[in-house]
Design a protein around this motif. Structure first.
Motif, PDB file in Angstrom:
ATOM      1  N   LYS A 183      38.660  12.650  70.834  1.00 60.62           N
ATOM      2  CA  LYS A 183      39.257  13.969  70.589  1.00 60.62           C
ATOM      3  C   LYS A 183      40.233  14.329  71.705  1.00 60.62           C
ATOM      4  CE  LYS A 183      35.103  15.719  68.319  1.00 60.62           C
ATOM      5  NZ  LYS A 183      33.895  16.545  68.541  1.00 60.62           N
ATOM      6  N   GLU A 195      47.069  18.803  58.479  1.00 61.69           N
ATOM      7  CA  GLU A 195      46.413  18.245  57.294  1.00 61.69           C
ATOM      8  C   GLU A 195      46.251  16.730  57.416  1.00 61.69           C
ATOM      9  OE1 GLU A 195      44.242  18.854  54.083  1.00 61.69           O
ATOM     10  OE2 GLU A 195      45.270  20.476  55.138  1.00 61.69           O
ATOM     11  N   LYS A 198      43.562  15.947  59.993  1.00 62.63           N
ATOM     12  CA  LYS A 198      42.230  16.177  59.443  1.00 62.63           C
ATOM     13  C   LYS A 198      41.787  14.986  58.587  1.00 62.63           C
ATOM     14  CE  LYS A 198      39.523  19.454  56.740  1.00 62.63           C
ATOM     15  NZ  LYS A 198      39.545  20.428  55.662  1.00 62.63           N
ATOM     16  N   GLY A 199      42.704  14.509  57.754  1.00 66.43           N
ATOM     17  CA  GLY A 199      42.407  13.365  56.902  1.00 66.43           C
ATOM     18  C   GLY A 199      42.113  12.113  57.709  1.00 66.43           C
ATOM     19  N   ASN A 201      41.048  11.999  60.869  1.00 67.49           N
ATOM     20  CA  ASN A 201      39.778  12.194  61.584  1.00 67.49           C
ATOM     21  C   ASN A 201      38.580  11.936  60.673  1.00 67.49           C
ATOM     22  OD1 ASN A 201      41.081  12.784  63.951  1.00 67.49           O
ATOM     23  ND2 ASN A 201      40.859  14.998  63.780  1.00 67.49           N
ATOM     24  N   GLU A 202      38.646  12.451  59.448  1.00 66.66           N
ATOM     25  CA  GLU A 202      37.539  12.245  58.499  1.00 66.66           C
ATOM     26  C   GLU A 202      37.386  10.760  58.174  1.00 66.66           C
ATOM     27  OE1 GLU A 202      38.457  14.755  55.183  1.00 66.66           O
ATOM     28  OE2 GLU A 202      37.822  16.597  56.216  1.00 66.66           O
ATOM     29  N   TRP A 203      38.516  10.080  57.975  1.00 65.24           N
ATOM     30  CA  TRP A 203      38.473   8.644  57.694  1.00 65.24           C
ATOM     31  C   TRP A 203      37.886   7.874  58.877  1.00 65.24           C
ATOM     32  CZ3 TRP A 203      41.133   4.601  60.167  1.00 65.24           C
ATOM     33  CH2 TRP A 203      40.982   3.345  59.551  1.00 65.24           C
ATOM     34  N   ILE A 205      35.871   8.963  61.341  1.00 59.86           N
ATOM     35  CA  ILE A 205      34.442   9.246  61.514  1.00 59.86           C
ATOM     36  C   ILE A 205      33.616   8.425  60.524  1.00 59.86           C
ATOM     37  CG2 ILE A 205      32.670  11.048  61.212  1.00 59.86           C
ATOM     38  CD1 ILE A 205      34.785  13.007  62.502  1.00 59.86           C
ATOM     39  N   ASN A 206      34.142   8.266  59.335  1.00 54.28           N
ATOM     40  CA  ASN A 206      33.451   7.466  58.322  1.00 54.28           C
ATOM     41  C   ASN A 206      33.385   5.992  58.705  1.00 54.28           C
ATOM     42  OD1 ASN A 206      32.142   7.616  55.726  1.00 54.28           O
ATOM     43  ND2 ASN A 206      33.805   6.352  54.941  1.00 54.28           N
ATOM     44  N   GLU A 207      34.376   5.537  59.493  1.00 54.03           N
ATOM     45  CA  GLU A 207      34.433   4.131  59.923  1.00 54.03           C
ATOM     46  C   GLU A 207      33.548   3.851  61.137  1.00 54.03           C
ATOM     47  OE1 GLU A 207      36.660   1.431  58.676  1.00 54.03           O
ATOM     48  OE2 GLU A 207      36.371   2.806  57.001  1.00 54.03           O
ATOM     49  N   LYS A 211      29.053   7.891  63.478  1.00 56.64           N
ATOM     50  CA  LYS A 211      29.542   9.031  62.683  1.00 56.64           C
ATOM     51  C   LYS A 211      29.990  10.232  63.518  1.00 56.64           C
ATOM     52  CE  LYS A 211      28.773   6.850  58.868  1.00 56.64           C
ATOM     53  NZ  LYS A 211      29.860   5.966  58.498  1.00 56.64           N
ATOM     54  N   LYS A 212      30.695   9.950  64.594  1.00 61.52           N
ATOM     55  CA  LYS A 212      31.288  11.021  65.395  1.00 61.52           C
ATOM     56  C   LYS A 212      32.440  10.453  66.206  1.00 61.52           C
ATOM     57  CE  LYS A 212      28.307  10.607  69.484  1.00 61.52           C
ATOM     58  NZ  LYS A 212      27.539  11.346  70.494  1.00 61.52           N
TER      59      LYS A 212
END
Length: 248
Positions: A183, A195, A198-199, A201-203, A205-207, A211-212
């Motif tokens: 971060k 936007e 955000k997309g 970051n979400e991708w 975290i999923n990888e 999960k953070k």
């Protein structure tokens, strides 16, 4: 007594993110810390907040590196801890569509600038000093559209390990910290909007198995660990991955 009392540390790119967090951690442990950055206002503001010493210097400019070295030698003498942190991601794009301007910008700061920062400061390093390079877990990944940034960090790792071999006779240890997604402002600086960020970051975290995202403080603690001769005296040419298991 703090572990870095009477030690002088330099942190390049110290006005934000990982550099700022590391400077803060080093100061908390008793070090006198010099932070560098390209923007006068930003570096002076950060230095005031931290209790650090500001120097305006662009790691991508060899004249700035030479001036920084000369001034530090004149004002402070020898250096005990050198954290070569400054870097940029540049813009994403395929190899086919990459432009030479982006290639040069990334390589000038991440590779050429880091290389010559070390080169110029070697005479100022005390025997037994610590050098830490900020790399990235992408140095050992090969994701599409990130060829230049990945290559800059892979080359940096090679240089760090060669430096570790060259400087070992002086007991100067050279190590690497390689964060995963952290971060910091670096993605914003790459020109991505809210936007898109955000997309991404979400991708990301999923990888990541944990999960953070990582934090600058996670990386700062690793740099401080590597810089401590009482704890890490037998570590050189080592890369510490701080990526939540992302490269597993």
């Amino acid at each position: 007594m703090s572990k870095f009392n009477h030690k002088l540390a330099i942190v390049t790119g110290g006005n934000s993110g990982i550099g700022y967090a590391t400077a803060k951690e080093l100061i908390a442990e008793g070090a006198k810390v010099i932070i560098t950055g390209r923007r006068k206002e930003a570096i002076e503001k950060a230095a005031k907040e931290l209790g650090a010493i500001p120097f305006v210097a662009d790691q991508g400019n060899l004249e700035d590196i030479e001036t920084l070295k000369t001034e530090i030698e004149k004002q402070f003498g020898k250096v005990d801890i050198l954290f070569i942190n400054a870097g940029i991601t540049g813009t994403l794009g395929s190899i086919e569509n990459m432009n030479s301007e982006n290639f040069d910008n990334v390589m000038n700061i991440n590779l050429r600038g880091a290389y010559f920062t070390l080169s110029k400061f070697i005479p100022l390093l005390n025997d037994g000093a610590s050098v830490v390079f900020l790399s990235s877990n992408v140095a050992s990944t090969y994701k599409p559209n990130s060829s230049v940034y990945q290559a800059s960090k892979a080359a940096l790792n090679s240089i760090a390990k060669t430096a570790a071999a060259e400087l070992a006779p002086r007991k100067i240890r050279v190590n690497i910290v390689s964060p995963g997604p952290t971060k910091t402002e670096i993605m914003t600086k790459a020109g991505l909007d809210e936007e898109t960020l955000k997309g991404i970051n979400e991708w990301l975290i999923n990888e990541i198995p944990l999960k953070k995202m990582g934090t600058p403080e996670d990386v700062a603690k690793a740099v401080v660990y590597l810089s401590d001769n009482n704890i890490a005296s037998f570590m050189t040419g080592t890369e510490i991955l701080i990526d939540g298991g992302m490269v597993l």
